[in-house]
Design a protein around this motif. Structure first.
Motif, PDB file in Angstrom:
ATOM      1  N   THR A  18      -9.767   9.236  -7.008  1.00  0.00           N
ATOM      2  CA  THR A  18      -9.662  10.177  -5.884  1.00  0.00           C
ATOM      3  C   THR A  18      -8.355  10.051  -5.108  1.00  0.00           C
ATOM      4  O   THR A  18      -7.998  10.971  -4.378  1.00  0.00           O
ATOM      5  CB  THR A  18     -10.837   9.979  -4.913  1.00  0.00           C
ATOM      6  N   MET A  19      -7.660   8.928  -5.263  1.00  0.00           N
ATOM      7  CA  MET A  19      -6.372   8.668  -4.606  1.00  0.00           C
ATOM      8  C   MET A  19      -6.388   9.009  -3.104  1.00  0.00           C
ATOM      9  O   MET A  19      -5.648   9.865  -2.636  1.00  0.00           O
ATOM     10  CB  MET A  19      -5.248   9.429  -5.305  1.00  0.00           C
ATOM     11  N   PRO A  20      -7.240   8.308  -2.323  1.00  0.00           N
ATOM     12  CA  PRO A  20      -7.265   8.572  -0.880  1.00  0.00           C
ATOM     13  C   PRO A  20      -5.919   8.208  -0.248  1.00  0.00           C
ATOM     14  O   PRO A  20      -5.165   7.387  -0.778  1.00  0.00           O
ATOM     15  CB  PRO A  20      -8.380   7.655  -0.368  1.00  0.00           C
ATOM     16  N   ILE A  21      -5.630   8.807   0.866  1.00  0.00           N
ATOM     17  CA  ILE A  21      -4.330   8.615   1.528  1.00  0.00           C
ATOM     18  C   ILE A  21      -4.099   7.152   1.902  1.00  0.00           C
ATOM     19  O   ILE A  21      -2.965   6.688   1.931  1.00  0.00           O
ATOM     20  CB  ILE A  21      -4.194   9.552   2.747  1.00  0.00           C
ATOM     21  N   ASP A  22      -5.168   6.417   2.170  1.00  0.00           N
ATOM     22  CA  ASP A  22      -5.057   5.014   2.561  1.00  0.00           C
ATOM     23  C   ASP A  22      -5.326   4.057   1.401  1.00  0.00           C
ATOM     24  O   ASP A  22      -5.692   2.903   1.609  1.00  0.00           O
ATOM     25  CB  ASP A  22      -5.991   4.712   3.731  1.00  0.00           C
ATOM     26  N   LYS A  23      -5.099   4.513   0.168  1.00  0.00           N
ATOM     27  CA  LYS A  23      -5.401   3.711  -1.019  1.00  0.00           C
ATOM     28  C   LYS A  23      -4.698   2.359  -1.018  1.00  0.00           C
ATOM     29  O   LYS A  23      -5.304   1.335  -1.329  1.00  0.00           O
ATOM     30  CB  LYS A  23      -5.046   4.480  -2.299  1.00  0.00           C
ATOM     31  N   VAL A  24      -3.427   2.329  -0.673  1.00  0.00           N
ATOM     32  CA  VAL A  24      -2.671   1.073  -0.706  1.00  0.00           C
ATOM     33  C   VAL A  24      -3.303   0.049   0.239  1.00  0.00           C
ATOM     34  O   VAL A  24      -3.509  -1.116  -0.129  1.00  0.00           O
ATOM     35  CB  VAL A  24      -1.182   1.314  -0.369  1.00  0.00           C
ATOM     36  N   GLU A  25      -3.633   0.483   1.438  1.00  0.00           N
ATOM     37  CA  GLU A  25      -4.258  -0.435   2.398  1.00  0.00           C
ATOM     38  C   GLU A  25      -5.641  -0.859   1.914  1.00  0.00           C
ATOM     39  O   GLU A  25      -6.019  -2.030   2.049  1.00  0.00           O
ATOM     40  CB  GLU A  25      -4.343   0.205   3.782  1.00  0.00           C
TER      41      GLU A  25
END
Length: 162
Positions: A18-25
């Motif tokens: 889904t690649m959410p905007i906060d994926k890295v965090e």
């Protein structure tokens, strides 16, 4: 099986899709959670180490990818088969160190196509097979690749020298 590690892996895989905007965090927080579980002795079964390895494989640093490799090898030592999770982590670590890949488990996006990075010349197809990795012919045909999603739109060229 550690159910928390399993849940963390399921969240990791969901975020990849889904690649959410906060994926890295979210990935960073998962790695912290995994370390807490590992440091408290919460991993015992081979599958626990595979779950942890996959989460670290989606890291950001050489240390993350090396940790993924170490965890994958621990799972193998505990009897986990297939071995490709550790091989993928090793190749990701080598790629980011600027070294040739041992098994060929990484591709580089380049102008809308995928390029295979330089490969270590001493790794035989037999070695690749032992680690459940594609042969050179499969690799250059983009077949049976490990550690990333399959892409149907890739075309291949026949090379009689392989």
């Amino acid at each position: 099986m550690n159910e928390i590690l399993k849940q963390l892996l399921e969240e990791d895989q969901h975020d990849l899709k889904t690649m959410p905007i906060d994926k890295v965090e979210r990935d960073r927080e998962r790695r912290k959670d995994v370390l807490r579980i590992l440091n408290s002795g919460g991993a015992a079964a081979a599958i626990d180490y595979i779950h942890a390895a996959v989460i670290f494989q989606h890291g950001e640093t050489l240390e993350d990818w090396w940790q993924a490799y170490i965890l994958g090898v621990k799972a193998i030592d505990l009897g986990f088969r297939p071995k490709w999770v550790a091989a993928v982590a090793m190749d990701r670590w080598l790629l980011h160190k600027g070294k040739p890949l041992k098994y060929g488990n990484q591709v580089i996006p380049f102008g809308g196509i995928y390029r295979i990075p330089p490969l270590e010349q001493n790794t035989s197809d037999e070695d690749r097979h032992l680690w459940n990795c594609p042969s050179l012919l499969e690799l250059f045909s983009f077949k049976n690749l490990r550690g990333f999603m399959a892409y149907e739109g890739v075309s291949t060229l026949k090379n009689e020298d392989l």
